[in-house]
Design an enzyme around this catalytic site. Structure first.
Site, PDB file in Angstrom:
ATOM      1  N   GLU A 246       0.834  -1.218   0.000  1.00 44.54           N
ATOM      2  CA  GLU A 246       0.000   0.000   0.000  1.00 44.54           C
ATOM      3  C   GLU A 246       0.867   1.267   0.000  1.00 44.54           C
ATOM      4  O   GLU A 246       0.587   2.217  -0.714  1.00 44.54           O
ATOM      5  CB  GLU A 246      -0.934   0.023   1.221  1.00 44.54           C
TER       6      GLU A 246
ATOM      7  N   ASP B 197       3.825  -4.376  -5.833  1.00 46.34           N
ATOM      8  CA  ASP B 197       4.297  -5.690  -5.354  1.00 46.34           C
ATOM      9  C   ASP B 197       5.827  -5.726  -5.315  1.00 46.34           C
ATOM     10  O   ASP B 197       6.430  -6.166  -4.341  1.00 46.34           O
ATOM     11  CB  ASP B 197       3.820  -6.817  -6.294  1.00 46.34           C
TER      12      ASP B 197
HETATM   13 ZN   LIG Z   1      -2.493  -2.407  -4.691  1.00 48.17          ZN
END
Ligand SMILES: [Zn+2]
Length: 412
Positions: free
Chosen positions: A275, A356
């Site tokens: 996030e 990621d």
């Molecule tokens: Zn995301």
């Protein structure tokens, strides 16, 4: 039937058929064999249940889309748009008031039609798979609050747009754009601080192992973070999630209580790292800027069509007006919106890969992130085998297997 009506009708059917086809392809991908990555994560029953969940949801979407299509065509060819227009004109002389009433009646119709579908989805489908925690009391109070907010916020915004297009001359679209951009930016602060607390309780995360781990990680990537909240997501659903809102000093990270219950500290840090990656990589800012640009394009095009006699003729309206023009342009704009949406989702999926990579590189721990993603997929009964066409049309996140494969390739 004029040229514009034919275009709209073709677009409506093309969209309906395309989504149906993608759904059928998607269901055909379902295989009883578990993908290698999930061996040991899914037991046979839960995996079968995830496929049944997808089938149930797809059938439900077909029903919703079909009913909506039939009702829209009924309203259109049953001369519903001019009937409502004549009716609201009896109630006031002010074009802005008439406009708000017209759009209000359409909004009310849409809400009434959506209600039984929302009840079925919450109390039957979600209930059957053990996700639903919403009581009738919460359901009714949610609908009331949403309705009041829509009337209040929508009313303010619409009166502005109607008044600009009514009185501000040829540059109305530009004034509208400026007003809407200001509104969008204000909402970035209003939504997390004023609106979300109307629906959920946000408790600052207590001092302890989790908070220290999160703060230590945030510190390591130079991310100033004062606000980590736990949200009582379990009030409505057993599903797990986390999200990020706001800018600058106002940015806050929110973890669902259900997520905290299901994951280890390392997994939670990995999820938050993803996030924070969105913020660090400026995805949040880019999304807001593209939203602003998209609104500008839409308003500019709207200014060409809002007084086009052909557009009003297509919906059997004899007296052109700003309010009816807004509705019909919204319908005509749907195909452009469709392509812009596909493009936005494509970039969103790219951003997910980037976030990621950021999470794995900065935590130097792909194991926790992979196990977090797998747990999320299993817990939420996510579909593991999505068809590429379905992904292009519907996914803002990459399919889980492709995400896991991309994570394996990151070196850190
Ligand atoms: Zn995301």
């Amino acid at each position: 039937m004029n040229f514009i009506a034919v275009i709209i009708l073709c677009a409506v059917f093309a969209d309906f058929l395309l989504h149906m086809t993608a759904d059928v392809f998607n269901l055909r991908m379902l295989k009883s064999q578990l993908p290698d990555q999930f061996k040991g994560w899914y037991d046979v029953h839960r995996y079968a249940s995830s496929q049944k969940y997808l089938r149930d949801n797809t059938r439900f979407e077909w029903l919703t889309a079909t009913v909506n299509l039939v009702l829209f065509l009924g309203l259109w060819f049953g001369r519903g748009f001019p009937i409502i227009d004549q009716w609201v004109r009896l109630l006031s002389d002010s074009p802005v008031v008439i406009g708000i009433l017209y759009l209000g009646v359409l909004f009310l119709l849409k809400s009434i039609i959506a209600l039984p579908f929302s009840i079925y989805s919450t109390f039957y489908i979600e209930e059957r798979y053990g996700f639903n925690k919403t009581t009738w009391k919460i359901f009714i109070s949610d609908r009331c609050k949403q309705f009041i907010l829509a009337v209040f916020i929508g009313g303010i915004l619409l009166s502005g747009v109607l008044a600009f297009f009514e009185y501000a001359g040829p540059h109305a679209w530009f004034y509208c754009w400026v007003a809407i951009v200001v509104f969008m930016i204000v909402m970035q602060f209003v939504v997390p601080t004023w609106i979300m607390p109307l629906f959920n309780k946000f408790k600052p995360l207590d001092h302890g192992e989790l908070k220290s781990a999160i703060l230590a990680y945030a510190d390591s990537i130079d991310f100033s973070l004062n606000n980590v909240f736990i949200m009582d997501g379990s009030k409505r659903s057993g599903k797990t999630n986390a999200f990020f809102t706001g800018f600058g000093r106002h940015k806050r990270i929110v973890l669902y209580d259900t997520l905290v219950k299901n994951h280890t500290t390392d997994e939670l840090v990995a999820i938050l790292a993803h996030e924070m990656g969105h913020y660090k990589k400026k995805h949040v800012l880019w999304m807001l800027l593209t939203g602003i640009l998209q609104t500008g394009i839409m308003l500019f095009l709207l200014s060409f069509f809002i007084s086009s006699p052909m557009l009003f003729d297509a919906f059997y309206i004899q007296t052109p007006s700003v309010h009816a023009g807004l509705v019909f342009f919204g319908i005509l704009f749907a195909p452009i919106d469709f392509f812009m949406g596909i493009l936005m989702q494509y970039f969103s999926r790219k951003n997910e890969y980037a976030a990621d990579r950021f999470a794995v590189k900065t935590t130097r721990d792909s194991v926790s992130f992979v196990s977090a993603l797998k747990k999320l997929a299993v817990h939420n009964l996510s579909n593991l085998m999505s068809h590429p066409l379905y992904v292009v049309l519907n996914y803002s996140h990459p399919p889980i297997i492709e995400r896991l494969e991309a994570i394996e390739k990151v070196d850190f």
